[in-house]
Design an enzyme around this catalytic site. Structure first.
Site, PDB file in Angstrom:
ATOM      1  N   GLU A  91       0.817  -1.217   0.000  1.00  0.00           N
ATOM      2  CA  GLU A  91       0.000   0.000   0.000  1.00  0.00           C
ATOM      3  C   GLU A  91       0.850   1.266   0.000  1.00  0.00           C
ATOM      4  OE1 GLU A  91      -2.955  -2.113   3.240  1.00  0.00           O
ATOM      5  OE2 GLU A  91      -2.018  -0.205   3.694  1.00  0.00           O
ATOM      6  N   CYS A 112       2.856   8.342   1.632  1.00  0.00           N
ATOM      7  CA  CYS A 112       3.319   7.409   2.658  1.00  0.00           C
ATOM      8  C   CYS A 112       3.608   6.081   1.953  1.00  0.00           C
ATOM      9  CB  CYS A 112       2.215   7.263   3.704  1.00  0.00           C
ATOM     10  SG  CYS A 112       2.545   5.995   4.916  1.00  0.00           S
ATOM     11  N   CYS A 119       5.280  -7.356   8.246  1.00  0.00           N
ATOM     12  CA  CYS A 119       6.285  -6.806   9.164  1.00  0.00           C
ATOM     13  C   CYS A 119       6.563  -7.841  10.240  1.00  0.00           C
ATOM     14  CB  CYS A 119       5.782  -5.512   9.805  1.00  0.00           C
ATOM     15  SG  CYS A 119       7.044  -4.735  10.855  1.00  0.00           S
ATOM     16  N   CYS A 123       4.123  -5.294  16.482  1.00  0.00           N
ATOM     17  CA  CYS A 123       3.511  -4.371  17.455  1.00  0.00           C
ATOM     18  C   CYS A 123       2.050  -4.778  17.602  1.00  0.00           C
ATOM     19  CB  CYS A 123       3.649  -2.925  16.988  1.00  0.00           C
ATOM     20  SG  CYS A 123       5.362  -2.470  16.703  1.00  0.00           S
ATOM     21  N   CYS A 126      -0.939  -3.137  15.495  1.00  0.00           N
ATOM     22  CA  CYS A 126      -0.721  -2.791  14.086  1.00  0.00           C
ATOM     23  C   CYS A 126      -1.186  -3.888  13.136  1.00  0.00           C
ATOM     24  CB  CYS A 126       0.766  -2.511  13.880  1.00  0.00           C
ATOM     25  SG  CYS A 126       1.192  -2.151  12.174  1.00  0.00           S
ATOM     26  N   GLY A 195       5.623  -2.241   7.040  1.00  0.00           N
ATOM     27  CA  GLY A 195       6.991  -2.715   7.227  1.00  0.00           C
ATOM     28  C   GLY A 195       7.845  -1.815   8.082  1.00  0.00           C
ATOM     29  N   GLU A 196       8.962  -2.366   8.534  1.00  0.00           N
ATOM     30  CA  GLU A 196       9.925  -1.600   9.340  1.00  0.00           C
ATOM     31  C   GLU A 196      11.079  -1.198   8.401  1.00  0.00           C
ATOM     32  OE1 GLU A 196      10.422  -0.078  12.345  1.00  0.00           O
ATOM     33  OE2 GLU A 196      12.301   0.376  11.332  1.00  0.00           O
ATOM     34  N   SER A 227      10.294   6.610   9.429  1.00  0.00           N
ATOM     35  CA  SER A 227       9.731   6.289  10.734  1.00  0.00           C
ATOM     36  C   SER A 227      10.203   4.897  11.150  1.00  0.00           C
ATOM     37  CB  SER A 227       8.200   6.319  10.641  1.00  0.00           C
ATOM     38  OG  SER A 227       7.633   5.856  11.843  1.00  0.00           O
ATOM     39  N   LEU A 251       7.077   5.888  19.267  1.00  0.00           N
ATOM     40  CA  LEU A 251       7.354   5.701  20.687  1.00  0.00           C
ATOM     41  C   LEU A 251       6.215   4.933  21.367  1.00  0.00           C
ATOM     42  CD1 LEU A 251       9.699   6.543  22.577  1.00  0.00           C
ATOM     43  CD2 LEU A 251       8.201   8.375  23.386  1.00  0.00           C
ATOM     44  N   CYS A 369      -1.777   1.742   8.622  1.00  0.00           N
ATOM     45  CA  CYS A 369      -0.909   0.917   7.796  1.00  0.00           C
ATOM     46  C   CYS A 369      -1.320  -0.547   7.797  1.00  0.00           C
ATOM     47  CB  CYS A 369       0.550   1.128   8.170  1.00  0.00           C
ATOM     48  SG  CYS A 369       1.112   0.447   9.716  1.00  0.00           S
TER      49      CYS A 369
HETATM   50  N1  SAH Z   1       7.525   0.315  11.080  1.00  0.00           N
HETATM   51  C1  SAH Z   1       7.670   1.716  11.138  1.00  0.00           C
HETATM   52  C2  SAH Z   1       6.955   2.451  10.039  1.00  0.00           C
HETATM   53  C3  SAH Z   1       5.610   1.956   9.650  1.00  0.00           C
HETATM   54  S1  SAH Z   1       4.331   2.122  10.848  1.00  0.00           S
HETATM   55  C4  SAH Z   1       7.233   2.226  12.490  1.00  0.00           C
HETATM   56  O1  SAH Z   1       6.680   1.466  13.258  1.00  0.00           O
HETATM   57  O2  SAH Z   1       7.501   3.391  12.760  1.00  0.00           O
HETATM   58  C5  SAH Z   1       3.973   3.846  10.713  1.00  0.00           C
HETATM   59  C6  SAH Z   1       3.260   4.405  11.923  1.00  0.00           C
HETATM   60  O3  SAH Z   1       1.891   3.982  11.964  1.00  0.00           O
HETATM   61  C7  SAH Z   1       3.880   3.975  13.229  1.00  0.00           C
HETATM   62  O4  SAH Z   1       4.040   5.065  14.100  1.00  0.00           O
HETATM   63  C8  SAH Z   1       2.864   2.992  13.733  1.00  0.00           C
HETATM   64  O5  SAH Z   1       2.977   2.801  15.099  1.00  0.00           O
HETATM   65  C9  SAH Z   1       1.578   3.626  13.286  1.00  0.00           C
HETATM   66  N2  SAH Z   1       0.391   2.755  13.327  1.00  0.00           N
HETATM   67  C10 SAH Z   1       0.334   1.427  13.143  1.00  0.00           C
HETATM   68  N3  SAH Z   1      -0.939   0.986  13.290  1.00  0.00           N
HETATM   69  C11 SAH Z   1      -1.677   2.062  13.593  1.00  0.00           C
HETATM   70  C12 SAH Z   1      -3.063   2.253  13.876  1.00  0.00           C
HETATM   71  N4  SAH Z   1      -3.921   1.247  13.853  1.00  0.00           N
HETATM   72  N5  SAH Z   1      -3.494   3.509  14.150  1.00  0.00           N
HETATM   73  C13 SAH Z   1      -2.634   4.556  14.147  1.00  0.00           C
HETATM   74  N6  SAH Z   1      -1.320   4.432  13.875  1.00  0.00           N
HETATM   75  C14 SAH Z   1      -0.842   3.198  13.609  1.00  0.00           C
HETATM   76 FE1  SF4 Z   2       5.314  -2.161  14.424  1.00  0.00          FE
HETATM   77 FE2  SF4 Z   2       5.764  -0.439  12.385  1.00  0.00          FE
HETATM   78 FE3  SF4 Z   2       5.888  -3.119  12.002  1.00  0.00          FE
HETATM   79 FE4  SF4 Z   2       3.531  -1.972  12.436  1.00  0.00          FE
HETATM   80  S1  SF4 Z   2       4.843  -1.618  10.676  1.00  0.00           S
HETATM   81  S2  SF4 Z   2       4.298  -3.900  13.359  1.00  0.00           S
HETATM   82  S3  SF4 Z   2       4.086  -0.362  13.875  1.00  0.00           S
HETATM   83  S4  SF4 Z   2       7.212  -1.925  13.306  1.00  0.00           S
END
Ligand code: SAH
Ligand code: SF4
Length: 384
Positions: A91, A112, A119, A123, A126, A195-196, A227, A251, A369
């Site tokens: 996406e 974005c 990933c 988390c 997510c 993805g990270e 990010s 964070l 995401c």
């Molecule tokens: N993996 C990286 C970048 C992709 S995620 C990271 O974690 O930073 C991009 C952002 O979207 C991150 O801050 C993540 O925590 C946030 N995110 C993921 N799921 C979300 C959700 N359901 N609502 C709001 N933000 C979300």
């Molecule tokens: Fe965590 Fe970012 Fe991966 Fe989602 S995309 S699982 S927020 S590291």
């Protein structure tokens, strides 16, 4: 399958052109086709000799992501679901100018982009990690998201100007040719899709270099934000990279107890280590970082997080971006009530933290995401 030409660096291409005895201006012409003109086939490269085009086609493939669906409309957040050459879905989200976010007033659109299929970081809140990690994106697939969006935008007719009724209602006005959209719409990039990015650092960096370079897409390094969930060694690497890309840290918790509950990465790189790496980044770069903080009801929205968050922000000279959680189907987490989010923001403000509370755009189109991909994969699985 041959490797995609957009996964090659300029240096590799230059070496190959030299080996073929091609003059260097041919390389400039090729790069113009690949990045400025977003070519999707060798045939269109009309100023390259046919023999060279054939040689190129024998050596590399040339693909752009294929659009599966798009949600949203002009002037709102638009979400693109792409199919890659191997069938994988990813996406990108196109967000209209918003000076309060990552750019400045001259922003046109922020795109974005994703860096992996799935990933591995898991988390808890997510959607991207729900099905685990499938693979890293190639350099060409990271860059390809911008090029494919630009191609799509250039093919869209600009909205017609309102028609003033003709004095003679029976007169048929001559059909005006459909005007084209502006050449480029993306001038800001956030690497915040699926993805990270720091776990695909070796493809991420050459991709961002191509997006930034004058011979590539010409997007300013300061307009590209990476990010990360906190992959400490790569934050230290980025601090040493000569290009001035921006850094945002996901964070989502200001103490190890709270962060550790929702982000497994915190076990490997707890807050003390993450903070030290960020301090190094800020010191070496002399740049401000952003702390992203999703507010999740009953998890990290308690006022006990305010003080440690304010301390962190002050230590890192960082601004805080609060994002009310975007609900993910199948996960138990909820977005807090508006007044809870506002109180949290006010309290940070009272501690003299630079804070923005993001009203999530695209909330209604699965813009968080990984959500659209997940939904499409489920639909495809049930109709297969
Ligand atoms: N993996 C990286 C970048 C992709 S995620 C990271 O974690 O930073 C991009 C952002 O979207 C991150 O801050 C993540 O925590 C946030 N995110 C993921 N799921 C979300 C959700 N359901 N609502 C709001 N933000 C979300
Ligand atoms: Fe965590 Fe970012 Fe991966 Fe989602 S995309 S699982 S927020 S590291």
């Amino acid at each position: 399958m041959l490797p995609d030409i957009r996964s090659q660096t300029r240096e590799t291409l230059a070496a190959q052109f030299a080996a073929w005895g091609q003059p260097s201006y041919r390389l400039d012409q090729l790069l113009g086709w690949l990045y400025a003109r977003r070519a999707a086939s060798w045939d269109v490269m009309s100023n390259l000799p046919k023999a060279l085009r054939e040689e190129l086609a024998r050596t590399w493939s040339l693909h752009l992501p294929e659009l599966v669906t798009k949600q949203g409309s002009r002037d709102t957040t638009q979400k693109f679901l792409w199919r890659l050459a191997d069938g994988a879905l990813i996406e990108s989200v196109l967000i209209p100018a918003n000076p309060a976010l990552y750019g400045d007033d001259s922003d046109r659109h922020t795109l974005c982009i994703s860096t992996q299929v799935g990933c591995a970081y898991g988390c808890r809140f997510c959607a991207s990690g729900l099905d685990g990690w499938k693979r890293n994106l190639e350099i060409s697939e990271i860059v390809g998201q911008i090029l494919a969006v630009e191609r799509w935008a250039a093919s869209q007719p600009v909205e017609a100007a309102p028609v003033t009724p003709a004095a003679d209602a029976s007169a048929t006005p001559a059909p005006a040719p459909a005007p084209k959209a502006p050449e480029r719409i993306v001038n800001n990039i956030v690497v915040m899709g699926m993805g990270e990015p720091m776990a695909n650092y070796d493809h991420l960096m050459p991709a961002l270099r191509a997006l930034n370079a004058a011979w590539g897409c010409g997007i300013g390094a300061r307009k590209i934000t990476i990010s990360t969930s906190g992959v400490v060694p790569r934050i230290r690497d980025l601090a040493r990279d000569p290009l001035q890309f921006r850094l945002a840290i996901s964070l989502h918790g200001a103490t190890d107890a709270v962060r550790g509950q929702i982000m497994p990465v915190n076990r490997k790189y707890p807050l003390a280590e993450l903070t030290a790496a960020c301090e190094e980044y800020v010191k070496l770069k002399g740049k401000m970082i952003t702390l992203e903080y999703i507010l999740i009801a009953g998890v990290n929205d308690g006022l006990d997080q305010v003080l440690p968050l304010a301390d962190l922000a002050h230590r890192l000279h960082a601004k805080v971006n609060l994002i009310p959680y975007n609900k993910v189907e199948g996960l138990p987490w909820e977005r807090p009530a508006d007044d809870v989010c506002e109180t949290f923001a006010d309290q940070l403000d009272q501690h003299e933290v630079v804070v923005t509370l993001r009203r999530e755009k695209g909330h209604d189109i699965d813009a968080a995401c990984g959500q659209l991909r997940l939904k499409t994969e489920k639909q495809e699985a049930t109709t297969a």
